[in-house]
Design a protein around this motif. Structure first.
Motif, PDB file in Angstrom:
ATOM      1  N   HIS A 186       0.848  -1.198   0.000  1.00  0.00           N
ATOM      2  CA  HIS A 186       0.000   0.000   0.000  1.00  0.00           C
ATOM      3  C   HIS A 186       0.880   1.244   0.000  1.00  0.00           C
ATOM      4  O   HIS A 186       2.084   1.161  -0.203  1.00  0.00           O
ATOM      5  N   VAL A 226       0.839   3.775  -4.249  1.00  0.00           N
ATOM      6  CA  VAL A 226       0.624   2.813  -5.342  1.00  0.00           C
ATOM      7  C   VAL A 226      -0.738   3.092  -5.989  1.00  0.00           C
ATOM      8  O   VAL A 226      -1.625   3.687  -5.363  1.00  0.00           O
ATOM      9  N   ASP A 227      -0.892   2.637  -7.220  1.00  0.00           N
ATOM     10  CA  ASP A 227      -2.171   2.822  -7.916  1.00  0.00           C
ATOM     11  C   ASP A 227      -3.247   1.931  -7.315  1.00  0.00           C
ATOM     12  O   ASP A 227      -4.406   2.301  -7.217  1.00  0.00           O
ATOM     13  N   LYS A 228      -2.855   0.719  -6.921  1.00  0.00           N
ATOM     14  CA  LYS A 228      -3.794  -0.318  -6.505  1.00  0.00           C
ATOM     15  C   LYS A 228      -3.285  -0.997  -5.248  1.00  0.00           C
ATOM     16  O   LYS A 228      -2.437  -1.888  -5.319  1.00  0.00           O
ATOM     17  N   PRO A 229      -3.749  -0.611  -4.050  1.00  0.00           N
ATOM     18  CA  PRO A 229      -3.297  -1.345  -2.850  1.00  0.00           C
ATOM     19  C   PRO A 229      -3.733  -2.805  -2.963  1.00  0.00           C
ATOM     20  O   PRO A 229      -4.839  -3.075  -3.421  1.00  0.00           O
ATOM     21  N   LEU A 230      -2.841  -3.731  -2.551  1.00  0.00           N
ATOM     22  CA  LEU A 230      -3.132  -5.159  -2.730  1.00  0.00           C
ATOM     23  C   LEU A 230      -2.866  -5.932  -1.452  1.00  0.00           C
ATOM     24  O   LEU A 230      -1.983  -5.570  -0.671  1.00  0.00           O
ATOM     25  N   GLU A 246       2.739  -4.983  -9.943  1.00  0.00           N
ATOM     26  CA  GLU A 246       1.324  -5.376  -9.872  1.00  0.00           C
ATOM     27  C   GLU A 246       0.507  -4.277  -9.167  1.00  0.00           C
ATOM     28  O   GLU A 246      -0.601  -3.960  -9.569  1.00  0.00           O
ATOM     29  N   ALA A 247       1.109  -3.702  -8.107  1.00  0.00           N
ATOM     30  CA  ALA A 247       0.411  -2.645  -7.368  1.00  0.00           C
ATOM     31  C   ALA A 247       0.542  -1.294  -8.093  1.00  0.00           C
ATOM     32  O   ALA A 247      -0.306  -0.411  -7.909  1.00  0.00           O
ATOM     33  N   GLY A 248       1.578  -1.129  -8.882  1.00  0.00           N
ATOM     34  CA  GLY A 248       1.801   0.102  -9.639  1.00  0.00           C
ATOM     35  C   GLY A 248       2.325   1.230  -8.757  1.00  0.00           C
ATOM     36  O   GLY A 248       1.554   1.988  -8.158  1.00  0.00           O
ATOM     37  N   LYS A 291       3.552   4.732  -7.746  1.00  0.00           N
ATOM     38  CA  LYS A 291       3.360   6.093  -8.274  1.00  0.00           C
ATOM     39  C   LYS A 291       4.724   6.754  -8.473  1.00  0.00           C
ATOM     40  O   LYS A 291       5.691   6.412  -7.779  1.00  0.00           O
TER      41      LYS A 291
END
Ligand SMILES: Nc1nc2c(c(=O)[nH]1)N[C@H]1C(S)=C(S)[C@@H](COP(=O)(O)O)O[C@H]1N2
Ligand SMILES: [Mo]
Length: 446
Positions: A148, A151-155, A215-217, A219
């Protein structure tokens, strides 16, 4: 639990020694005393060039001429040990702790028995352990890893999720920053297990951290990673994104089998070449941020206090280092003069080892050692030096050079540049004194 900053302390209580065991007290030897005898120099001349004396015997030996019990009777069945253990004759090849180092009976540090191992891989059962809050026991089905922050997508990953990413196999050494920390002010501990045993070298199977971050991207503002463990210590360290994307792994296997509970089962971070404390075990959280978090473990701990009163910070890399593992205080030269094998380990957080030199006379004459076995990036290297011992006293040292050309310093050179307040990053040259009777002890030469 004891902290690693206690590792600079000296033994005040001197543990009782076994009868006949060498005196572990600090000793400083002058090279002159050795040179005066001249015997070592003669021993050197008799070195590699000359054929060594035969080691075999022609006297009839009942152990080879007579039938023995193990040859006469049926051996044990295959079901005696579903998970195999070493031979009973190897029972003393175990992790050990230093009694006076830890206040608790449950030690928070133990040491790899380097003197009894060979090759470059540390067997899982003897990899040293270091826990700041005890070894957590975690059911892999209950374990989660979160990414987290910036990131673009927290996973949140389950262990099953991690298994669906491409994985790699890499051999790396893990060295605690405090390894050899008890030796800063002088030689103290009598055995390479204790002076250098906060290290292990295993093959990890894991997912490159880069793939999980992708995978999370991350920033564009993301520059740092915070890694956190799920154990009671909540171990946290800031790691620059560049390193995270380079060679870090999220590993779940060591030497082919699941991580041992004490090594962070079910998953740990692998941070090749860098301080052991950054290799967060029981890894549960990775936060992406734009600056370091200034955690306890990177401010009050794991910083190096200099004589000026300032401290070196973020000293991540473990510098080039080596040690002779055999002979050493726990593994004396018991066979008498003649054909002799000296062996040891060399490693560097900067890459591979290019060269190891060995001296028999406290640094007057150096001889190139033979590196054998795989030479892998940020991995232990095994070296050997074979010579014909004339039975006179030896002052054994090894000195490594890595692929960047860094050469392992003397302990005195380190003290001159960093003072004596340091605990961490002692990569100084180790000296073992081998007496004529083979008894070996930890000394320093000046
Ligand atoms: N979660 C967690 N990770 C941790 C620690 C810890 O106490 N908790 N100890 C660190 C330290 S100081 C070291 S040297 C290494 C030791 O790894 P090992 O136990 O596999 O030898 O783990 C590091 N990772
Ligand atoms: Mo450590």
């Amino acid at each position: 639990m004891k902290k690693e900053d206690d590792m600079a302390k000296q033994d005040t209580s001197r543990p009782a020694r076994a009868a006949g065991a060498p005196d572990p007290s600090r000793r400083s030897l002058l090279r002159g005393t050795l040179a005066a005898g001249g015997a070592v120099a003669a021993g050197l001349m008799a070195g590699r060039a000359r054929a060594a004396a035969p080691v075999t015997s022609v006297t009839p030996d009942p152990l080879i001429t007579e039938v023995q019990d193990w040859n006469r009777y049926l051996g044990g069945g295959v079901d005696t040990a579903p998970y195999g253990l070493p031979s009973e004759f190897e029972a003393d090849v175990v992790r050990r702790n230093v009694a006076w180092l830890t206040a608790d009976t449950t030690s928070s540090i133990n040491f790899t028995p380097l003197h009894a191992l060979d090759g470059i891989i540390t067997p899982n059962g003897v990899c040293f352990e270091r826990h700041h809050g005890g070894a957590a026991e975690i059911d892999p089905a209950q374990h989660r890893l979160m990414i987290h922050g910036l990131v673009d997508k927290p996973l949140v990953f389950t262990m099953a999720d991690l298994m669906r990413f491409p994985r790699v196999n890499r051999v790396f050494f893990l060295e605690c920053a405090a390894n050899s920390g008890m030796e800063w002010r002088g030689s103290q501990l009598n055995g390479c297990q204790f002076t250098h045993g906060m290290i292990h070298n295993v093959m990890y199977t894991g997912v490159p951290l880069r793939l999980l971050l992708e995978e999370a991207g991350v920033k564009p503002s993301g520059k740092w990673i915070l890694a956190e463990g799920a154990d009671a210590s909540g171990m946290t360290r800031s790691i620059p994104l560049e390193k995270a994307l380079d060679d870090c792994l999220v590993a779940f296997k060591m030497n082919g089998e699941a991580l041992r509970a004490e090594q962070g089962y079910p998953v740990r971070l692998v941070v090749p070449g860098w301080e052991g404390n950054m290799w967060v075990k029981w890894l549960r959280r990775l936060e992406v941020g734009d600056k370091p978090w200034q955690q306890r473990e990177e401010t009050s701990k794991y910083t190096d206090l200099l004589p000026t009163g300032k401290a070196r910070r973020f000293t991540w890399m473990m510098d080039v280092k080596s040690v002779i593992t055999n002979p050493s205080p726990q593994a004396p030269l018991s066979h008498g003069k003649g054909r002799t094998v000296v062996t040891g380990l060399a490693w560097s957080g900067a890459g591979t080892i290019k060269r190891v030199d060995v001296t028999l006379d406290g640094g007057r004459n150096w001889h190139a050692a033979r590196i054998d076995g795989p030479s892998l990036d940020k991995s232990l290297h095994r070296f050997y030096y074979e010579f014909d011992w004339d039975g006179s006293e030896l002052l054994l040292q090894s000195r490594a050079m890595d692929e960047m050309g860094y050469v392992q310093p003397t302990k005195n050179a380190l003290r001159t540049s960093r003072g004596e307040n340091s605990i961490y990053h002692n990569n100084g040259i180790q000296t073992w004194r081998v007496q004529a009777d083979g008894v070996t002890e930890n000394v320093e030469v000046s």
